[in-house]
Design a protein around this motif. Structure first.
Motif, PDB file in Angstrom:
ATOM      1  N   UNK A 145       0.861  -1.177   0.000  1.00 63.43           N
ATOM      2  CA  UNK A 145       0.000   0.000   0.000  1.00 63.43           C
ATOM      3  C   UNK A 145       0.896   1.225   0.000  1.00 63.43           C
ATOM      4  N   UNK A 146       1.004   1.917  -1.122  1.00 64.59           N
ATOM      5  CA  UNK A 146       1.873   3.087  -1.237  1.00 64.59           C
ATOM      6  C   UNK A 146       1.521   3.829  -2.518  1.00 64.59           C
ATOM      7  N   UNK A 147       2.247   4.921  -2.748  1.00 65.78           N
ATOM      8  CA  UNK A 147       2.041   5.689  -3.974  1.00 65.78           C
ATOM      9  C   UNK A 147       2.710   4.972  -5.145  1.00 65.78           C
ATOM     10  N   UNK A 148       2.027   4.839  -6.290  1.00 64.53           N
ATOM     11  CA  UNK A 148       2.631   4.107  -7.413  1.00 64.53           C
ATOM     12  C   UNK A 148       3.688   4.921  -8.164  1.00 64.53           C
ATOM     13  N   UNK A 149       3.802   6.214  -7.877  1.00 63.32           N
ATOM     14  CA  UNK A 149       4.731   7.057  -8.642  1.00 63.32           C
ATOM     15  C   UNK A 149       5.967   7.447  -7.851  1.00 63.32           C
ATOM     16  N   UNK A 150       6.071   7.103  -6.590  1.00 63.00           N
ATOM     17  CA  UNK A 150       7.203   7.504  -5.785  1.00 63.00           C
ATOM     18  C   UNK A 150       8.367   6.529  -5.893  1.00 63.00           C
ATOM     19  N   UNK A 151       9.459   6.893  -5.223  1.00 63.05           N
ATOM     20  CA  UNK A 151      10.644   6.028  -5.215  1.00 63.05           C
ATOM     21  C   UNK A 151      10.488   4.853  -4.266  1.00 63.05           C
ATOM     22  N   UNK A 152       9.501   4.914  -3.368  1.00 65.58           N
ATOM     23  CA  UNK A 152       9.342   3.855  -2.367  1.00 65.58           C
ATOM     24  C   UNK A 152       9.012   2.537  -3.033  1.00 65.58           C
ATOM     25  N   UNK A 153       8.070   2.514  -3.961  1.00 65.93           N
ATOM     26  CA  UNK A 153       7.674   1.251  -4.576  1.00 65.93           C
ATOM     27  C   UNK A 153       8.816   0.663  -5.401  1.00 65.93           C
ATOM     28  N   UNK A 154       9.617   1.544  -6.046  1.00 68.81           N
ATOM     29  CA  UNK A 154      10.757   1.025  -6.813  1.00 68.81           C
ATOM     30  C   UNK A 154      11.803   0.408  -5.893  1.00 68.81           C
ATOM     31  N   UNK A 155      12.047   1.016  -4.742  1.00 69.62           N
ATOM     32  CA  UNK A 155      13.009   0.443  -3.789  1.00 69.62           C
ATOM     33  C   UNK A 155      12.528  -0.915  -3.277  1.00 69.62           C
ATOM     34  N   UNK A 156      11.237  -1.022  -2.992  1.00 68.24           N
ATOM     35  CA  UNK A 156      10.706  -2.292  -2.470  1.00 68.24           C
ATOM     36  C   UNK A 156      10.803  -3.382  -3.529  1.00 68.24           C
ATOM     37  N   UNK A 157      10.392  -3.078  -4.769  1.00 69.21           N
ATOM     38  CA  UNK A 157      10.439  -4.081  -5.831  1.00 69.21           C
ATOM     39  C   UNK A 157      11.885  -4.490  -6.133  1.00 69.21           C
ATOM     40  N   UNK A 158      12.801  -3.530  -6.124  1.00 69.66           N
ATOM     41  CA  UNK A 158      14.206  -3.849  -6.400  1.00 69.66           C
ATOM     42  C   UNK A 158      14.779  -4.756  -5.312  1.00 69.66           C
ATOM     43  N   UNK A 197       2.497  -4.590   3.273  1.00 71.90           N
ATOM     44  CA  UNK A 197       3.476  -3.549   3.591  1.00 71.90           C
ATOM     45  C   UNK A 197       2.801  -2.201   3.318  1.00 71.90           C
ATOM     46  N   UNK A 198       2.714  -1.360   4.358  1.00 72.26           N
ATOM     47  CA  UNK A 198       2.232   0.010   4.206  1.00 72.26           C
ATOM     48  C   UNK A 198       3.453   0.909   4.268  1.00 72.26           C
ATOM     49  N   UNK A 199       3.785   1.563   3.156  1.00 72.17           N
ATOM     50  CA  UNK A 199       5.076   2.242   3.043  1.00 72.17           C
ATOM     51  C   UNK A 199       4.886   3.680   2.576  1.00 72.17           C
ATOM     52  N   UNK A 200       5.830   4.529   3.033  1.00 69.28           N
ATOM     53  CA  UNK A 200       5.915   5.923   2.600  1.00 69.28           C
ATOM     54  C   UNK A 200       7.300   6.430   2.937  1.00 69.28           C
ATOM     55  N   UNK A 201       7.799   7.383   2.151  1.00 64.92           N
ATOM     56  CA  UNK A 201       9.087   7.978   2.414  1.00 64.92           C
ATOM     57  C   UNK A 201       9.036   8.930   3.594  1.00 64.92           C
ATOM     58  N   UNK A 202      10.164   9.523   3.927  1.00 69.93           N
ATOM     59  CA  UNK A 202      10.244  10.421   5.065  1.00 69.93           C
ATOM     60  C   UNK A 202       9.538  11.736   4.802  1.00 69.93           C
ATOM     61  N   UNK A 203       9.386  12.558   5.849  1.00 70.94           N
ATOM     62  CA  UNK A 203       8.739  13.846   5.744  1.00 70.94           C
ATOM     63  C   UNK A 203       8.520  14.449   7.117  1.00 70.94           C
ATOM     64  N   UNK A 204       7.927  15.633   7.127  1.00 69.75           N
ATOM     65  CA  UNK A 204       7.654  16.311   8.390  1.00 69.75           C
ATOM     66  C   UNK A 204       6.465  15.659   9.085  1.00 69.75           C
TER      67      UNK A 204
END
Length: 536
Positions: free
Chosen positions: A147-160, A209-216
């Motif tokens: 569960x994440x955004x399909x356009x961010x770098x997070x999904x690419x890191x997980x798949x890789x 997996x519920x994933x998201x990159x860092x942020x405030x």
């Protein structure tokens, strides 16, 4: 002379209220107000929310319409300090001013942290963060849900990372990980994965997996919403939270079955390394083969030792064969002896079973059966006579005459009760008539008409009210004098209380008979204590 009318314009209440409303709305327009939420009890049944914003010295009513409530990023909570943006207006129905809020945001990071801590305590008290309810991750999942955004770098890191460690089928549920609708989309994704059938066209994942990159803190706030935390706690599929960096903590991390420091770390947690797993399996296979060989050799040696300890089969069977031959030789003699014994027993029994004995037993049985039949017939006859006698007694008691007698007695009793009811009603009416007559006599006694009949006069001023004091009248005032037999009009002459009464002009009431002037002359008041008005 009439007073001149003022020049001030005249408004209705509605005109004045709406004029004030337009003045306030034109003077302020869009404003930002900082204050503490007070009196919030959740949305109304209509979807609107009503509460107040207050500080140390003042309070203003606030309202959020249903459409704006659905767009809010942060929901109102009691005691939360917020910055509200909206417009100031009035509510004519209540004569009060209020702010209609379009957007709402916490007043700084401190308010967000206080809200986060309060929400953490509330959900923790419900048991959503208990370690005893957390599930173990499967060792080798066949399907992984992300569960994440399909356009961010997070999904690419997980798949890789999954491809490097152990290629597995991955299902991605695209959601917004930031913004107003982020929390609802993440919760819907978790519930959607759990709703999939295990053997359906789209298989249900073995781990999420519920994933998201860092942020405030504001960027990650969607994962602190109560709807997301409850969805994660209710998930039947083991769930890994990978939100933000290692130092970022959200409420979904407490509700998840496992927290990963980063999205890449979550991929490493859910699958093993394929090469390491193959090497480990090969090592275990070699150890299993060596253990099997050693076990088979040990069992072979034990079998050989057991064979040497046992004797030959011939020596083991020779003794049993000899015993069988001896038993076979004794069997023929035993059969002949048993036949003679049974023949003797049969001969003794056949002597006792002669036809005469059987015939005698049959005759005795038939005679006994006949006696029992006769007794049964006599018993049936006696029982029938008893039942007939009982029926005759009952028929004598069930006659119509006693019933008619009871009906007549009931009718007489009903007539007596009717006569008593009529008499009681008449007595009650008579008592009520007496009480009414007594009340009428008391009313006539207490009426001021009785006082007038004793020679007194009732003086009424120009306004028609009784005059209770001489000071209430001025010379020239018109008065009405009410006697026991009618009313007349008179004019006050203004003479002193001690002087002789002056002439009084009296005018009879319209329709009243003319009376002499002396009869219309009012009696002078002798003193304040004895004035006529004090009687009323």
């Amino acid at each position: 002379m009439a007073e001149p009318l003022p020049n001030t314009p005249e408004f209705t209440v509605s005109e004045l209220s709406y004029s004030i409303r337009r003045t306030i709305e034109d003077g302020f327009g869009q404003v930002r107000v900082r204050g503490e939420i007070s009196g919030y009890r959740g949305p109304h049944s209509s979807g609107h929310a009503y509460f107040a914003l207050k500080d140390e010295g003042a309070k203003i009513e606030a309202v959020i319409w249903r459409q704006a409530m659905a767009r809010l990023r942060f929901k109102p909570e009691e005691g939360l300090e917020v910055i509200a943006t909206g417009r100031v207006t009035t509510f004519p129905g209540g004569s009060k001013y209020q702010i209609v809020i379009d957007s709402l945001e916490p007043a700084g990071v401190g308010a967000l942290m206080a809200l986060l801590e309060e929400r953490r305590r509330k959900l923790g008290a419900e048991g959503l963060f208990d370690t005893g309810r957390k599930k173990k991750l499967p060792f080798l999942p066949r399907v992984i849900g992300v569960v994440t955004s399909p356009t961010g770098a997070v999904i690419r890191d997980i798949l890789h990372r999954l491809a490097d460690r152990f290629p597995t089928r991955v299902l991605v549920w695209p959601v917004r990980v930031q913004g107003e609708t982020s929390a609802r989309e993440v919760a819907a994704a978790i519930e959607g994965f759990n709703a999939l059938a295990p053997d359906g066209r789209i298989p249900r994942p073995d781990v999420l997996i519920v994933a998201r990159g860092g942020g405030s803190l504001e960027d990650l706030w969607g994962f602190n919403e109560e709807i997301v935390v409850r969805a994660a706690a209710a998930s039947r599929i083991p769930l890994v939270s990978a939100v933000g960096h290692e130092t970022d903590w959200t409420l979904i991390d407490h509700a998840a079955d496992l927290r990963a420091p980063t999205p890449t770390g979550a991929a490493e947690m859910v699958v093993p390394v394929r090469s390491e797993l193959i090497g480990k399996i090969a090592s275990l296979d070699g150890r299993l083969w060596q253990t099997t060989v050693r076990s088979m050799e040990a069992r072979r040696n034990a079998l050989r030792s057991a064979v040497r300890a046992l004797g030959s089969p011939e020596s083991f069977l020779s003794t049993r064969r000899q015993r069988l031959d001896l038993a076979a030789g004794r069997l023929s003699q035993a059969l002949g002896e048993a036949t003679r014994i049974h023949a003797t027993r049969f001969a003794r029994a056949s002597a006792r079973l002669s036809p005469d004995l059987l015939a005698r037993a049959l005759r005795l049985g038939r005679e006994r059966l006949d006696r029992l039949g006769d007794r049964s017939l006599r018993a049936v006859a006696v029982l029938g006579e008893r039942r007939s006698a009982a029926l005759a007694r009952l028929s004598g008691r069930l006659r119509a005459e006693p019933l008619f007698a009871r009906l007549e007695r009931g009718a007489e009793r009903a007539d007596g009760l009717g006569r008593r009811l009529d008499a009681a009603f008449l007595r009650q009416v008579e008592r009520r008539r007496d009480r009414l007559d007594a009340a009428g006599r008391l009313l006539a006694t207490l009426s001021y008409k009785a006082v007038l009949a004793r020679g007194f006069v009732l003086v009424a001023g120009p306004d028609g009210r009784p005059v209770r004091s001489a000071a209430a009248l001025a010379p020239g005032d018109g008065v009405a004098l009410e006697f026991a037999d009618g009313r007349v009009r008179a004019t006050v002459d203004g003479a002193d209380a001690g002087g002789p009464p002056g002439p009084v002009g009296a005018a009879p009431e319209p329709g009243a008979p003319a009376r002499p002037a002396a009869a219309a002359r009012p009696r002078r008041r002798e003193s304040r204590s004895g004035e006529q008005g004090s009687l009323f």
